[in-house]
Scaffold this motif. Structure first.
Motif, PDB file in Angstrom:
ATOM      1  N   SER A  11       0.837  -1.198   0.000  1.00  0.00           N
ATOM      2  CA  SER A  11       0.000   0.000   0.000  1.00  0.00           C
ATOM      3  C   SER A  11       0.871   1.247   0.000  1.00  0.00           C
ATOM      4  CB  SER A  11      -0.977  -0.003   1.169  1.00  0.00           C
ATOM      5  OG  SER A  11      -0.334  -0.350   2.364  1.00  0.00           O
TER       6      SER A  11
ATOM      7  N   ASP B 210      -5.902   4.555   6.099  1.00  0.00           N
ATOM      8  CA  ASP B 210      -4.912   3.490   5.935  1.00  0.00           C
ATOM      9  C   ASP B 210      -5.286   2.370   6.905  1.00  0.00           C
ATOM     10  OD1 ASP B 210      -2.724   1.831   5.912  1.00  0.00           O
ATOM     11  OD2 ASP B 210      -1.242   3.416   6.248  1.00  0.00           O
TER      12      ASP B 210
ATOM     13  N   TYR C  20      -4.115  -2.595   9.308  1.00  0.00           N
ATOM     14  CA  TYR C  20      -4.320  -3.530  10.425  1.00  0.00           C
ATOM     15  C   TYR C  20      -5.791  -3.842  10.679  1.00  0.00           C
ATOM     16  CZ  TYR C  20       0.559  -2.450  11.086  1.00  0.00           C
ATOM     17  OH  TYR C  20       1.903  -2.290  10.863  1.00  0.00           O
TER      18      TYR C  20
ATOM     19  N   THR D 141      -3.376  -3.775   2.748  1.00  0.00           N
ATOM     20  CA  THR D 141      -2.106  -4.422   2.388  1.00  0.00           C
ATOM     21  C   THR D 141      -2.195  -5.937   2.529  1.00  0.00           C
ATOM     22  OG1 THR D 141       0.247  -4.533   2.901  1.00  0.00           O
ATOM     23  CG2 THR D 141      -1.215  -4.166   4.766  1.00  0.00           C
TER      24      THR D 141
ATOM     25  N   SER E 162       0.607  -7.335   3.362  1.00  0.00           N
ATOM     26  CA  SER E 162       1.841  -7.531   4.144  1.00  0.00           C
ATOM     27  C   SER E 162       1.590  -7.993   5.573  1.00  0.00           C
ATOM     28  CB  SER E 162       2.634  -6.225   4.206  1.00  0.00           C
ATOM     29  OG  SER E 162       2.975  -5.777   2.929  1.00  0.00           O
ATOM     30  N   LYS E 163       0.400  -7.771   6.116  1.00  0.00           N
ATOM     31  CA  LYS E 163       0.198  -8.015   7.534  1.00  0.00           C
ATOM     32  C   LYS E 163      -0.556  -9.323   7.757  1.00  0.00           C
ATOM     33  CE  LYS E 163       2.617  -4.419   8.092  1.00  0.00           C
ATOM     34  NZ  LYS E 163       2.248  -3.037   7.921  1.00  0.00           N
TER      35      LYS E 163
END
Ligand SMILES: *Cc1c(COP(=O)(O)O)cnc(C)c1O
Length: 364
Positions: A88, A187, A190, A217, A219-220
């Motif tokens: 992101s 954003d 999470y 994202t 990524s998490k």
């Protein structure tokens, strides 16, 4: 002597410093400094990535069509209103590139994610910092910071590195009171870890307004940080301009195949979420029992606050834990010199951290 000179603002940027990786330490190392997935990615995503490696000579689908469709199905949103990017992070930079220039202001909160001031300054615009309340974004403070020059508001919800969040009704109130020409960037890196009932990532606001964008994202919770994939969901006019400026073929083929498989593996997603909910609470309780203050977190990390007493500081704890191969994130750069951020890890890592912190607290 004359030489190329960067645009105003560029040299005001302090480069983003990632958490320590523990490279160089001997023995086992537990990296709990980058909010990476405790359980790793879905094995199906790994397999899909491997299969994708069979054709590295081919350019990927430049429109990320299949991945956007998979995201659309998962979230119940229109794939035409999605742009996929290199994490992101890339997409947040595009938004700044498009909407910010010299003389413009962008607002973020005191302990907001460090990418925001970087993206703002890179465009010659001015950072405006809105004070937080109890380490939580304060909608009134953000609204008070708005001027005729404001073009964008960055809000990480939940925020990194504090782990705190703003309720759905407060985010709605923020949007409703912003001038309509100010872009609100939610954003939600999470969002998947939040279990609070009064939280929303922003899907409704994006759908019903012309100035809200949500960033997510892989990524998490999906454990695909190395694949570098994220997406934004926004109104058609924003998506249109992002698509005009973005780099062609920005998302790699094997990465997108991994992400599609990760979205399909809902059992792995649920396991990751349950693991996080359980161990976030356990870590919070255990750290609190040791006499340290934990900022209540809804994300996949907790912020541990240390006293300023010599020998007991966050810096001392960081050194102590590092010697045991436990790498936490110092958050001095986030104006939190007395805290360390701890990512929820595997059961083994979590127990080792608590054992080490117990020894640290009781050492003289
Ligand atoms: C990790 C993180 C992201 C996502 O970064 P990627 O570029 O997608 O890896 C975005 N915002 C915040 C606040 C984060 O902590």
């Amino acid at each position: 002597m004359s030489r190329p000179v960067p645009k105003p603002g560029i040299l005001d940027i302090a480069p983003y410093v990632p958490g320590k990786s523990g490279a160089g330490l001997s023995g086992r190392v537990f990296k709990l400094s980058a909010n990476e997935a405790a359980l790793g990615p879905s094995p199906k995503a790994v397999e899909a990535f491997r299969n994708g490696a069979g054709h590295l000579e081919d350019y990927p689908d430049g429109s990320a069509g299949r991945l956007r469709e998979a995201i659309g199905r998962t979230y119940g949103i229109d794939p035409a209103q999605i742009v996929v990017g290199i994490g992101s992070g890339e997409l947040l930079h595009y938004l700044a590139n498009i909407y910010l220039g010299p003389g413009d202001e962008a607002i973020h909160t005191t302990h907001g994610f460090l990418l925001y001031p970087i993206a703002t300054l890179a465009n010659g615009a001015t950072n405006v910092i809105a004070a937080e309340k109890n380490l939580t974004a304060d909608v009134d403070a953000i609204l008070k910071a708005v001027t005729s020059r404001t073009r964008l508001v960055w809000l990480a919800n939940p925020n990194n590195p504090t782990g705190t969040y703003v309720s759905a009704s407060e985010v709605k109130r923020l949007q409703a009171n912003l001038p309509p020409n100010v872009l609100l960037v939610l954003d939600a890196a999470y969002a998947d870890f939040v279990t609070a009932d009064d939280y929303e990532a922003g899907l409704e606001l994006v759908k019903n307004t012309e100035n809200t964008v949500m960033a997510r994202t892989f990524s998490k919770i999906y454990g695909l940080a190395a694949a570098r994939l994220g997406f934004i969901y926004g109104p058609a006019h924003v998506i249109d301009v992002v698509n005009r400026t973005r780099a062609p073929f920005n998302a790699s083929g094997p990465s997108m195949q991994a992400a599609i498989a990760a979205l399909a593996d809902t059992a792995h997603y649920e396991a990751a979420r349950s693991h996080n909910t359980k161990w976030r609470q356990w870590l919070t309780d255990e750290v609190t029992k040791l006499g340290l203050k934990v900022t209540p977190s809804v994300a996949n990390f907790i912020l541990i606050n240390f006293p300023e007493q010599k020998g007991k500081t966050a810096e001392d704890a960081d050194a102590f834990l590092t010697k045991r191969g436990l790498i936490l994130r110092a958050v001095k750069a986030y104006k939190l010199p007395n805290a360390l951020r701890l990512t929820v890890g595997t059961e083994e890592a979590n127990r080792l951290v608590i054992d080490a912190l117990r020894d640290f607290v009781s050492s003289t």
